[in-house]
Design a protein around this motif. Sequence first.
Motif, mmCIF file in Angstrom:
data_model
loop_
_atom_site.group_PDB
_atom_site.id
_atom_site.type_symbol
_atom_site.label_atom_id
_atom_site.label_comp_id
_atom_site.label_asym_id
_atom_site.label_seq_id
_atom_site.Cartn_x
_atom_site.Cartn_y
_atom_site.Cartn_z
ATOM 1 N N UNK A 1 -86.122 21.314 18.943
ATOM 2 C CA UNK A 1 -86.318 20.452 20.107
ATOM 3 C C UNK A 1 -85.437 20.870 21.278
ATOM 4 N N UNK A 2 -84.753 21.994 21.139
ATOM 5 C CA UNK A 2 -83.898 22.495 22.199
ATOM 6 C C UNK A 2 -83.301 23.828 21.793
ATOM 7 N N UNK A 3 -82.482 24.395 22.670
ATOM 8 C CA UNK A 3 -81.811 25.649 22.354
ATOM 9 C C UNK A 3 -82.611 26.873 22.729
ATOM 10 N N UNK A 4 -82.261 28.000 22.104
ATOM 11 C CA UNK A 4 -82.833 29.313 22.434
ATOM 12 C C UNK A 4 -83.602 29.958 21.286
ATOM 13 N N UNK A 5 -83.467 29.424 20.048
ATOM 14 C CA UNK A 5 -83.846 30.223 18.887
ATOM 15 C C UNK A 5 -84.809 29.511 17.941
ATOM 16 N N UNK A 6 -85.585 30.360 17.228
ATOM 17 C CA UNK A 6 -86.391 29.921 16.096
ATOM 18 C C UNK A 6 -85.924 30.721 14.880
ATOM 19 N N UNK A 7 -85.772 30.043 13.770
ATOM 20 C CA UNK A 7 -85.267 30.631 12.521
ATOM 21 C C UNK A 7 -86.444 30.746 11.552
ATOM 22 N N UNK A 8 -86.761 31.952 11.142
ATOM 23 C CA UNK A 8 -87.995 32.200 10.391
ATOM 24 C C UNK A 8 -87.719 33.096 9.188
ATOM 25 N N UNK A 9 -88.305 32.748 8.059
ATOM 26 C CA UNK A 9 -88.224 33.608 6.888
ATOM 27 C C UNK A 9 -89.335 34.643 6.923
ATOM 28 N N UNK A 10 -88.943 35.895 6.752
ATOM 29 C CA UNK A 10 -89.894 37.004 6.805
ATOM 30 C C UNK A 10 -90.743 37.053 5.539
ATOM 31 N N UNK A 11 -91.936 37.617 5.689
ATOM 32 C CA UNK A 11 -92.764 37.926 4.527
ATOM 33 C C UNK A 11 -92.899 39.433 4.356
ATOM 34 N N UNK A 12 -91.983 40.158 4.964
ATOM 35 C CA UNK A 12 -92.002 41.614 4.854
ATOM 36 C C UNK A 12 -91.482 42.285 6.102
#
Length: 317
Positions: free
Chosen positions: A264-275
Amino acid sequence: GDPGNGAYMLGHPDFRKALADFLSKQYNLPVDPKNLMSTAGASMGTDLACRTLCKVGDLAVVEEPTYFLSFTMIRDRGMDLLGVPMQDDGMDLDALEKHLVEQNGKIKMVYTVPVHHNPTGICMSDAKRTKLVALARQYDFVIVADEAYQMLEFEACNIKPLFYYDDPENPHVLSVGTFSKLIGPGVKVGWVQAHEKLLKPLAGIGYIDSGNNPVIFSSCNLIHFLESGAMAKHLAVVSKDLGARCALICKKLREVGLEVFQPKGGYFVWVKSKGKMTGRSGEAMAVKKDKFQDYMRLCFAWLPTDKLEEGIEYLRQ
């Protein structure tokens, strides 16, 4: 300095007043200039806390994952680090309390990013904020709350800075803010908001005692920007633009088959890779670099939208 205010160790009084008025309107809470110190960005606030409120051999606790360059500032002071996991509502306080009991008084600082967390985007709950400050009083440690993204929100979150949970008679919280994330990275002007007992030691270190507050001139360049209302208008424009970018990148990540928590704010998205991987690997965001190797911290604040889309398309499996 001047006869009425003395030396401007905490910053120029006109800037501190303008900052207090601006923050008060943004937070919808009272802000007293006496609780503010101007700094050369958030990193200076964190560094000063390490240098003045801790000593060599102390322990600091950080979230995992977290802002990885905080590790360097803490280690530069000769301190060691312990990590605790993040949960959906912020730092795992049961894990923190386990460390506090086991270390028997050695933990002197907790560094947290309690709002629009870097990198996960999570906001610490009100209940956890209350408990964290209670733990600080019980076990006698300071909390450095890195609130660089406090005002950079895409919808109304109504989250108070951690300073407002503290006791002025027995303070343990330093709320650290910066204009670098709101105006631009070259604007190295920030602040620490804390009760006077905690704030005073920060202004007493050698280089400030010798050379005075280092951002007196640069901070005064922002006074009109703050007082005129232009900064508030700018913040609204930036928040709207980044909110749209965040929504776009989250939508595209889901389209290529990745699960994402939409902040809902900030600069980043944290995502788990699938490869495939892009952005910054999460490995450096753990104290021992022993986890998060398959996570990506994706910044949506820098590149134009077509490049954001191109980068996400690369991740399609």
